[in-house]
Design an enzyme around this catalytic site. Structure first.
Site, short mmCIF file in Angstrom:
data_model
loop_
_atom_site.label_atom_id
_atom_site.label_comp_id
_atom_site.label_asym_id
_atom_site.label_seq_id
_atom_site.Cartn_x
_atom_site.Cartn_y
_atom_site.Cartn_z
N ASP A 19 0.83 -1.21 0.00
CA ASP A 19 0.00 0.00 0.00
C ASP A 19 0.87 1.26 0.00
OD1 ASP A 19 -2.35 1.43 0.01
OD2 ASP A 19 -2.65 1.29 2.17
N ASN A 21 1.29 3.50 -2.87
CA ASN A 21 1.80 4.00 -4.16
C ASN A 21 1.24 5.39 -4.47
OD1 ASN A 21 3.01 1.54 -4.49
ND2 ASN A 21 1.50 0.75 -5.96
N GLY A 22 -0.06 5.55 -4.22
CA GLY A 22 -0.73 6.82 -4.53
C GLY A 22 -0.14 7.96 -3.72
N TRP A 24 2.75 8.09 -2.30
CA TRP A 24 4.15 8.28 -2.71
C TRP A 24 4.21 9.24 -3.89
CZ3 TRP A 24 7.21 7.60 -7.01
CH2 TRP A 24 8.59 7.48 -6.79
N ARG A 32 -0.96 9.42 -9.78
CA ARG A 32 -0.97 8.17 -9.01
C ARG A 32 -0.37 7.01 -9.81
NH1 ARG A 32 -4.09 7.58 -4.62
NH2 ARG A 32 -4.51 5.42 -5.17
N SER A 64 -7.27 -5.89 -5.61
CA SER A 64 -8.36 -6.55 -4.90
C SER A 64 -9.64 -6.53 -5.73
CB SER A 64 -8.62 -5.86 -3.55
OG SER A 64 -9.32 -4.65 -3.76
N GLU A 66 -12.17 -5.19 -4.91
CA GLU A 66 -12.76 -3.86 -4.71
C GLU A 66 -12.02 -2.76 -5.48
OE1 GLU A 66 -12.25 -6.02 -2.00
OE2 GLU A 66 -14.37 -6.52 -2.17
N ASN A 67 -10.80 -3.06 -5.96
CA ASN A 67 -10.01 -2.02 -6.63
C ASN A 67 -10.60 -1.56 -7.97
OD1 ASN A 67 -6.77 -3.19 -5.41
ND2 ASN A 67 -8.06 -1.55 -4.65
N ARG A 193 -4.95 -2.63 8.80
CA ARG A 193 -6.12 -3.45 8.45
C ARG A 193 -5.76 -4.43 7.34
NH1 ARG A 193 -8.16 1.81 7.23
NH2 ARG A 193 -7.53 2.42 5.13
N LEU A 194 -6.61 -5.46 7.22
CA LEU A 194 -6.32 -6.52 6.24
C LEU A 194 -6.92 -6.24 4.86
CD1 LEU A 194 -6.73 -9.72 8.45
CD2 LEU A 194 -4.65 -8.99 7.28
C1 FPP Z 1 -2.09 0.28 -3.20
O1 FPP Z 1 -1.60 1.62 -3.16
C2 FPP Z 1 -1.51 -0.39 -4.34
C3 FPP Z 1 -2.22 -0.98 -5.34
C4 FPP Z 1 -3.70 -0.99 -5.39
C5 FPP Z 1 -1.52 -1.59 -6.49
C6 FPP Z 1 -0.37 -2.48 -6.10
C7 FPP Z 1 0.28 -2.92 -7.34
C8 FPP Z 1 1.60 -2.91 -7.55
C9 FPP Z 1 2.59 -2.54 -6.51
C10 FPP Z 1 2.13 -3.39 -8.86
C11 FPP Z 1 2.45 -4.85 -8.79
C12 FPP Z 1 2.82 -5.34 -10.10
C13 FPP Z 1 2.64 -6.62 -10.53
C14 FPP Z 1 3.10 -6.97 -11.87
C15 FPP Z 1 1.99 -7.65 -9.70
P1 FPP Z 1 -2.66 2.80 -3.18
O2 FPP Z 1 -2.88 3.22 -4.58
O3 FPP Z 1 -3.90 2.38 -2.46
O4 FPP Z 1 -1.87 3.90 -2.37
P2 FPP Z 1 -2.52 5.01 -1.45
O5 FPP Z 1 -3.11 4.29 -0.26
O6 FPP Z 1 -1.34 5.86 -1.07
O7 FPP Z 1 -3.53 5.73 -2.28
#
Ligand code: FPP
Length: 239
Positions: A19, A21-22, A24, A32, A64, A66-67, A193-194
């Site tokens: 979790d 990436n967004g 970051w 994002r 997920s 839900e994503n 959380r899970l």
């Molecule tokens: C959650 O961060 C991350 C994700 C929903 C995507 C995770 C996917 C990857 C790391 C790529 C993996 C690649 C392969 C090929 C399996 P978020 O967007 O919810 O971050 P935030 O909570 O800061 O918004």
């Protein structure tokens, strides 16, 4: 680097909720999707590292059930990244003898991605190194419901008597059938959380949360989680 010679218990099965990436990307005033790109690069790097530590099974939560609710633009960016990084990772993972398996409902993906998923599993099927489960279009509630339906079907066809249903019967229909439960679940991004990840399987997992956002989660951070895991007193309901 931590490994079997470090005098530490190396968990057999580790799960990671990747979790942050967004956030970051936001911190850097970037879209994002750029955060996801760096997250995907990190997925490759950390997986290779963990495969050398003695961990036998790694389950990563990539997408997920839900994503799909995210904006279309973000979902499309993620799907493109999955395609690109699955292809790129095939070579890397071969070098490390990593066996790749996908858990989740593959039918939710487009034909090209499904083909890539099948190919990635096929080329890796005889590998003897770490098992990498990539949870994509995975949701624990959905997984549990699927198992219940399969059991109900067995009952309807007189293959199973409701009185005799065991946990083993139930577990045999989960995506993780035959695998030991995760010993350690790591979540990056600071949340506790899970989020519908391995709900049933995590009954006795140790949970570790770090503020570090996924693209910044490095080898040292992983080692820290293992050291903390070694300080836990696991009782599994006993004393
Ligand atoms: C959650 O961060 C991350 C994700 C929903 C995507 C995770 C996917 C990857 C790391 C790529 C993996 C690649 C392969 C090929 C399996 P978020 O967007 O919810 O971050 P935030 O909570 O800061 O918004």
């Amino acid at each position: 680097m931590i490994d079997n010679n470090s005098g530490l218990i190396i968990p057999e099965h580790v799960g990671i909720i990747m979790d942050g990436n967004g956030r970051w990307a936001k911190k850097r005033a970037l879209p994002r999707s750029v955060g996801h790109k760096f997250g995907a690069q990190n997925f490759r790097k950390i997986t290779r590292y963990i495969s050398k530590t003695g961990v036998k099974i790694l389950t990563l939560y990539a997408f997920s059930t839900e994503n799909w609710k995210r904006p279309l633009e973000e979902v499309s960016a993620l799907m493109s990244l999955f395609k690109q990084y699955l292809v790129d990772s095939l070579t890397d993972f071969r070098e490390d003898d990593i066996k790749v398996v996908f858990i989740g409902d593959k039918n939710g993906f487009d034909k090209n991605l499904r083909k890539l998923i099948d190919e990635s599993e096929e080329v890796a099927k005889d590998r003897k190194g770490m098992l990498l489960n990539i949870a994509m279009n995975y949701g624990s509630r959905d997984e549990i419901l699927r198992s219940i339906k399969a059991i109900a079907e067995d009952v309807r066809n007189n293959r199973l008597n409701p009185e005799n249903i065991t946990l083993n019967d139930f577990e045999s229909h989960l995506y993780t059938a035959g695998l030991p439960d995760p010993d350690l679940i790591i979540r990056t991004g600071g949340e506790f959380r899970l989020s519908n990840f391995l709900l049933y399987q995590s009954a006795y997992s140790e949970f570790y949360s770090t503020e570090t956002l996924w693209p910044d989660f490095n080898e040292k951070e992983f080692d820290k989680a293992i050291i903390e895991f070694n300080q836990r007193n696991r009782r599994f309901g006993g004393v």
